[in-house]
Enzyme design. Structure first.
Site, short mmCIF file in Angstrom:
data_model
loop_
_atom_site.label_atom_id
_atom_site.label_comp_id
_atom_site.label_asym_id
_atom_site.label_seq_id
_atom_site.Cartn_x
_atom_site.Cartn_y
_atom_site.Cartn_z
N CYS A 22 0.83 -1.18 -0.15
CA CYS A 22 -0.33 -0.03 -0.06
C CYS A 22 0.82 1.25 -0.31
O CYS A 22 1.17 1.86 -0.79
CB CYS A 22 -0.98 -0.31 1.42
N GLU A 78 -0.93 -8.78 5.78
CA GLU A 78 -0.89 -8.45 7.30
C GLU A 78 -1.66 -8.52 7.84
O GLU A 78 -1.99 -8.62 8.62
CB GLU A 78 0.04 -7.58 6.83
N HIS A 119 -4.07 -5.22 1.25
CA HIS A 119 -2.41 -5.94 3.42
C HIS A 119 -2.87 -7.01 3.82
O HIS A 119 -3.38 -7.76 4.35
CB HIS A 119 -3.83 -4.44 4.47
N1 GLN Z 1 -3.52 6.41 0.86
C1 GLN Z 1 -2.12 6.19 1.39
C2 GLN Z 1 -1.70 6.67 0.77
O1 GLN Z 1 -1.60 7.44 -0.60
C3 GLN Z 1 -2.18 4.24 1.12
C4 GLN Z 1 -3.37 3.47 2.55
C5 GLN Z 1 -2.76 2.64 3.09
O2 GLN Z 1 -1.77 2.43 2.92
N2 GLN Z 1 -3.26 2.12 3.69
O3 GLN Z 1 -0.07 7.05 1.41
#
Ligand code: GLN
Length: 186
Positions: free
Chosen positions: A74, A168, A166
């Protein structure tokens, strides 16, 4: 495990479950003797700014250059990207262009079953939280998972792995096992 901000504790818990020693990285010296690095979800702008402030950007780039496996989930995926469409500090080792917050406010978090050739036929639960998608990949990048509409949500390039979701936050440790195989690969 990059532990500047975000859900690093959940990753460390999965590693512990798998019998692998994980270490929280906050300073350059924490990277010494590490075999691999996971960069968690969180807020990529914050992670990037803190990585700059703590002088972690060049040592992590050196790790990537040395061929050590690095996985971004992410926000970690965004930090690993070549281009995130905005001006923010990036490591930039992975040849992908990313759209941040690609799902907008309406569906800013959702879960879906997806499959990936590297995990076998059994689907995995993909948890997306204000997630990015990978808009395009360079020639050396292998796509590992897509949404039903074809948008790319997991990819790898040599020693680099990136997932927009995710793993995890689920009980399924197959993505962690896949990454650990990259670590032990000769
Ligand atoms: N929206 C976040 C970003 O742009 C990422 C979100 C997340 O890691 N769950 O950094």
């Amino acid at each position: 495990m990059l532990a500047l901000q975000g859900d690093f504790a959940e990753h460390l818990a999965v590693l512990e479950r798998l019998g692998v020693e994980g270490r929280a990285v906050r300073l350059p010296r924490d990277l010494e003797e590490l075999d691999a690095l996971i960069m968690p979800g969180g807020e990529s702008t914050t992670i990037g700014k803190l990585a700059v402030a703590y002088n972690l950007v060049e040592p992590i780039r050196a790790m990537i250059q040395a061929g050590k496996p690095v996985w971004g989930t992410c926000a970690g995926l965004i930090f690993l990207a070549r281009d995130a469409g905005r001006d923010q500090p990036l490591l930039g080792g992975l040849d992908i262009v990313v759209d941040r917050n690609a799902f907008g406010r309406q569906v800013d978090s959702f879960e879906i079953d997806l499959t990936s050739p590297v995990l076998g036929p059994e689907p995995f639960r993909a948890v997306f939280i204000r997630a990015p998608v990978i808009r395009s990949v360079g020639p050396g990048v292998e796509v590992l998972a897509t949404l039903p509409d074809g948008r790319i949500v997991a990819a790898c390039q040599g020693n680099l792995l990136a997932t927009a979701f995710h793993p995890e936050l689920t009980d399924d440790a197959r993505w962690h096992r896949f990454f650990l195989k990259m670590v032990t690969r000769p």
